[in-house]
Scaffold this motif. Structure first.
Motif, PDB file in Angstrom:
ATOM      1  N   THR A 133       5.870   6.064   1.203  1.00 20.66           N
ATOM      2  CA  THR A 133       6.045   4.753   1.842  1.00 20.66           C
ATOM      3  C   THR A 133       5.267   3.678   1.088  1.00 20.66           C
ATOM      4  OG1 THR A 133       4.148   5.136   3.297  1.00 20.66           O
ATOM      5  CG2 THR A 133       6.316   5.686   4.177  1.00 20.66           C
ATOM      6  N   ARG A 134       5.733   2.430   1.270  1.00 20.84           N
ATOM      7  CA  ARG A 134       4.992   1.245   0.822  1.00 20.84           C
ATOM      8  C   ARG A 134       4.887   0.311   2.014  1.00 20.84           C
ATOM      9  NH1 ARG A 134       5.016  -0.252  -5.014  1.00 20.84           N
ATOM     10  NH2 ARG A 134       6.091   1.476  -6.033  1.00 20.84           N
ATOM     11  N   THR A 135       3.678  -0.112   2.326  1.00 18.88           N
ATOM     12  CA  THR A 135       3.464  -1.046   3.430  1.00 18.88           C
ATOM     13  C   THR A 135       3.014  -2.378   2.853  1.00 18.88           C
ATOM     14  OG1 THR A 135       2.814   0.773   4.881  1.00 18.88           O
ATOM     15  CG2 THR A 135       2.161  -1.443   5.568  1.00 18.88           C
ATOM     16  N   ASP A 136       3.809  -3.415   3.088  1.00 18.55           N
ATOM     17  CA  ASP A 136       3.466  -4.701   2.481  1.00 18.55           C
ATOM     18  C   ASP A 136       2.468  -5.475   3.357  1.00 18.55           C
ATOM     19  OD1 ASP A 136       4.823  -6.050   4.497  1.00 18.55           O
ATOM     20  OD2 ASP A 136       6.537  -6.585   3.250  1.00 18.55           O
ATOM     21  N   LYS A 137       2.090  -6.631   2.882  1.00 16.79           N
ATOM     22  CA  LYS A 137       1.073  -7.461   3.550  1.00 16.79           C
ATOM     23  C   LYS A 137       1.441  -7.746   5.009  1.00 16.79           C
ATOM     24  CE  LYS A 137      -2.684  -9.959   3.260  1.00 16.79           C
ATOM     25  NZ  LYS A 137      -3.949  -9.211   3.186  1.00 16.79           N
ATOM     26  N   ALA A 138       2.743  -7.956   5.270  1.00 13.09           N
ATOM     27  CA  ALA A 138       3.205  -8.273   6.623  1.00 13.09           C
ATOM     28  C   ALA A 138       3.334  -7.029   7.505  1.00 13.09           C
ATOM     29  CB  ALA A 138       4.545  -8.995   6.550  1.00 13.09           C
ATOM     30  N   GLY A 139       3.129  -5.831   6.900  1.00  7.74           N
ATOM     31  CA  GLY A 139       3.234  -4.604   7.682  1.00  7.74           C
ATOM     32  C   GLY A 139       4.606  -3.948   7.618  1.00  7.74           C
ATOM     33  N   ASN A 140       5.519  -4.498   6.816  1.00 12.42           N
ATOM     34  CA  ASN A 140       6.837  -3.876   6.662  1.00 12.42           C
ATOM     35  C   ASN A 140       6.745  -2.642   5.783  1.00 12.42           C
ATOM     36  OD1 ASN A 140       8.296  -5.928   8.110  1.00 12.42           O
ATOM     37  ND2 ASN A 140       7.890  -7.260   6.354  1.00 12.42           N
ATOM     38  N   ALA A 156       0.862  -1.189   0.000  1.00  9.31           N
ATOM     39  CA  ALA A 156       0.000   0.000   0.000  1.00  9.31           C
ATOM     40  C   ALA A 156       0.891   1.229   0.000  1.00  9.31           C
ATOM     41  CB  ALA A 156      -0.880  -0.002   1.238  1.00  9.31           C
ATOM     42  N   VAL A 157       0.654   2.136  -0.933  1.00  9.69           N
ATOM     43  CA  VAL A 157       1.479   3.330  -1.037  1.00  9.69           C
ATOM     44  C   VAL A 157       0.847   4.488  -0.254  1.00  9.69           C
ATOM     45  CG1 VAL A 157       0.411   4.167  -3.173  1.00  9.69           C
ATOM     46  CG2 VAL A 157       2.789   4.724  -2.705  1.00  9.69           C
ATOM     47  N   ARG A 158       1.696   5.318   0.345  1.00  4.19           N
ATOM     48  CA  ARG A 158       1.225   6.542   1.017  1.00  4.19           C
ATOM     49  C   ARG A 158       2.218   7.666   0.742  1.00  4.19           C
ATOM     50  NH1 ARG A 158      -4.003   6.682   2.579  1.00  4.19           N
ATOM     51  NH2 ARG A 158      -4.588   4.879   3.808  1.00  4.19           N
ATOM     52  N   HIS A 159       1.673   8.824   0.431  1.00  2.64           N
ATOM     53  CA  HIS A 159       2.490  10.037   0.293  1.00  2.64           C
ATOM     54  C   HIS A 159       2.341  10.869   1.561  1.00  2.64           C
ATOM     55  CE1 HIS A 159       2.201   8.825  -3.903  1.00  2.64           C
ATOM     56  NE2 HIS A 159       3.194   9.641  -4.175  1.00  2.64           N
ATOM     57  N   TRP A 160       3.455  11.328   2.089  1.00  2.00           N
ATOM     58  CA  TRP A 160       3.471  12.165   3.293  1.00  2.00           C
ATOM     59  C   TRP A 160       4.106  13.488   2.900  1.00  2.00           C
ATOM     60  CZ3 TRP A 160       1.042   9.404   7.103  1.00  2.00           C
ATOM     61  CH2 TRP A 160       0.976   8.020   6.908  1.00  2.00           C
ATOM     62  N   ASN A 161       3.294  14.550   2.871  1.00  2.00           N
ATOM     63  CA  ASN A 161       3.759  15.842   2.368  1.00  2.00           C
ATOM     64  C   ASN A 161       4.041  16.821   3.496  1.00  2.00           C
ATOM     65  OD1 ASN A 161       3.268  14.694  -0.102  1.00  2.00           O
ATOM     66  ND2 ASN A 161       1.394  15.827  -0.518  1.00  2.00           N
ATOM     67  N   HIS A 216      -7.671   1.625  10.697  1.00  3.40           N
ATOM     68  CA  HIS A 216      -7.549   0.656   9.614  1.00  3.40           C
ATOM     69  C   HIS A 216      -6.082   0.532   9.219  1.00  3.40           C
ATOM     70  CE1 HIS A 216     -11.909   1.226   8.917  1.00  3.40           C
ATOM     71  NE2 HIS A 216     -11.657   2.503   9.147  1.00  3.40           N
ATOM     72  N   ARG A 217      -5.542  -0.659   9.257  1.00  6.48           N
ATOM     73  CA  ARG A 217      -4.168  -0.849   8.796  1.00  6.48           C
ATOM     74  C   ARG A 217      -4.121  -0.866   7.275  1.00  6.48           C
ATOM     75  NH1 ARG A 217      -0.500  -6.049  10.456  1.00  6.48           N
ATOM     76  NH2 ARG A 217       0.349  -6.338   8.372  1.00  6.48           N
ATOM     77  N   ASP A 218      -3.136  -0.177   6.703  1.00  3.15           N
ATOM     78  CA  ASP A 218      -3.013  -0.156   5.241  1.00  3.15           C
ATOM     79  C   ASP A 218      -2.652  -1.540   4.715  1.00  3.15           C
ATOM     80  OD1 ASP A 218      -3.628   2.514   5.043  1.00  3.15           O
ATOM     81  OD2 ASP A 218      -1.550   3.188   5.035  1.00  3.15           O
ATOM     82  N   GLU A 219      -3.356  -1.923   3.664  1.00  4.15           N
ATOM     83  CA  GLU A 219      -3.152  -3.223   3.018  1.00  4.15           C
ATOM     84  C   GLU A 219      -2.880  -2.986   1.544  1.00  4.15           C
ATOM     85  OE1 GLU A 219      -3.390  -6.318   4.199  1.00  4.15           O
ATOM     86  OE2 GLU A 219      -4.226  -6.009   6.195  1.00  4.15           O
ATOM     87  N   PRO A 220      -2.089  -3.858   0.893  1.00  8.47           N
ATOM     88  CA  PRO A 220      -1.910  -3.740  -0.552  1.00  8.47           C
ATOM     89  C   PRO A 220      -3.274  -3.699  -1.242  1.00  8.47           C
ATOM     90  CG  PRO A 220      -0.387  -5.359   0.329  1.00  8.47           C
ATOM     91  CD  PRO A 220      -1.291  -4.951   1.471  1.00  8.47           C
ATOM     92  N   SER A 221      -3.394  -2.870  -2.255  1.00 16.28           N
ATOM     93  CA  SER A 221      -4.663  -2.613  -2.927  1.00 16.28           C
ATOM     94  C   SER A 221      -5.151  -3.819  -3.735  1.00 16.28           C
ATOM     95  CB  SER A 221      -4.473  -1.420  -3.861  1.00 16.28           C
ATOM     96  OG  SER A 221      -5.390  -1.475  -4.923  1.00 16.28           O
ATOM     97  N   PRO A 222      -6.416  -4.223  -3.530  1.00 15.84           N
ATOM     98  CA  PRO A 222      -7.001  -5.312  -4.326  1.00 15.84           C
ATOM     99  C   PRO A 222      -6.946  -5.001  -5.829  1.00 15.84           C
ATOM    100  CG  PRO A 222      -8.477  -4.682  -2.528  1.00 15.84           C
ATOM    101  CD  PRO A 222      -7.376  -3.678  -2.545  1.00 15.84           C
ATOM    102  N   VAL A 223      -7.116  -3.734  -6.177  1.00 18.63           N
ATOM    103  CA  VAL A 223      -7.072  -3.315  -7.578  1.00 18.63           C
ATOM    104  C   VAL A 223      -5.697  -3.617  -8.186  1.00 18.63           C
ATOM    105  CG1 VAL A 223      -7.263  -1.330  -9.145  1.00 18.63           C
ATOM    106  CG2 VAL A 223      -8.764  -1.492  -7.133  1.00 18.63           C
TER     107      VAL A 223
END
Lengths: 152, 152, 152
Positions: free
Chosen positions: B98-105, B71-76, C133-140
């Motif tokens: 940031t990118r948060t993977d399935k395991a939360g890394n 999951a991508v997030r932009h922090w401005n 809500h914890r960020d998760e990789p996007s289903p899309v």
């Protein structure tokens, strides 16, 4: 002390946006000019105090080579802005510091808590003092962990 | 150019809060709709220019699979907001991604500096252009390090 | 729902600045006092709901030892602030969470998206509910990657 007006709030936020960019661009003269002539930076966590613009500029120049390997960025949050009097504003905030190297890899410095005193000089904000505290593990958590250890 | 009113300041901050969420949710159509029909995104650091919504949507769709692992997030931070005229606003800011993977890394993309031109269309803000600069180690610091090396 | 006034916008931002500091200082009683007596924290991503101040305080005390190895900081962005009625405000935002250990090394928790309902009680803001809500990789993106894989 009282919360500032919305106009002052945005004036302060814009002061930091510009000051942090000067700092991160390593524009030493520009950054020093955002402090008063006698402005103080107190690195409380290492007991080091920089007094006045000349000393700030000399110290920053000496530290310049340390930034050759990565672009530095400060990411601030949780600003609390309080009016002391018409021309004096207390500001505190947290800071996360990144370094981005040539390959695009990002590394982190420790996180910090900062307390500034800003003054309005000829209508412009300047920093009169900056006190920098490095974040440390909480004594409360350490005590709780020790107590649990003892109870185990 | 002059600083914006407090109302416009908050309108702009809210525009980014919503736009960044659309971007990070990979809502490509929604994100494209925050640009003008002829809106331009200029990835200055890699000499790549995307012109118009159709091209933006096509490019984003092609890039979608790259986001399957996190999951991508932009922090401005450090927004500077300036009024060019009644319906044109220059905005610049820094961005940590940031990118948060399935395991939360959490992993990081390089940091960026961005310059946007926003326009008000039928009372709503839209981005007319976005220019993205990747942060690079400072030439000033590199020169200082080289000079010290030479003096050693 | 409508966007809030500039005064409320800054009131809300200052509420979070102070609340996040209490949370990160592990001032459990202080943090709990920023919630209503019956305030709810819903960790939606792990199906865990904390109801009322007493339960919040008990849970936080039990978790304290986990913070012995690092100072925690929450870094929030992309606040969207909407007025439901005169004394009820919906706020949502993203959160990046760091831990800084004794040596100054920074590690990261997953990133989050948070939805709060704030209420004004005797003129002061308090949180009535917080949904995390914890960020998760996007289903899309996952579907797009699978489709490309299938086409290859």
């Amino acid at each position: 002390m009282s919360p500032v007006s919305v106009t002052t709030y945005i004036e302060v936020k814009t002061f930091y946006a510009l000051q942090m960019r000067l700092l991160d661009a390593l524009d030493i003269e520009g950054y020093a000019a955002t402090f008063t002539e006698d402005g103080v930076t107190d690195h409380a966590h290492r007991g080091e105090k920089v007094v006045g613009r000349a000393q700030l500029i000399a110290g920053a120049n000496a530290a310049l080579p340390r930034y050759a390997n990565g672009a530095v960025r400060h990411w601030n949050d949780h600003y609390v802005i309080e009016e002391v009097d018409e021309n004096t504003i207390n500001v505190s905030y947290c800071s996360l510091v990144t370094r981005t190297d040539k390959a695009g890899n990002v590394t982190f410095e420790p996180t910090f808590f900062i307390e500034d005193v800003l003054v309005r000089v000829n209508g412009e904000l300047q920093a009169k003092s900056r006190t920098i505290h490095r974040d440390e593990p909480s004594p409360v958590a350490i005590a709780a962990a020790a107590a649990r250890e003892g109870a185990a």
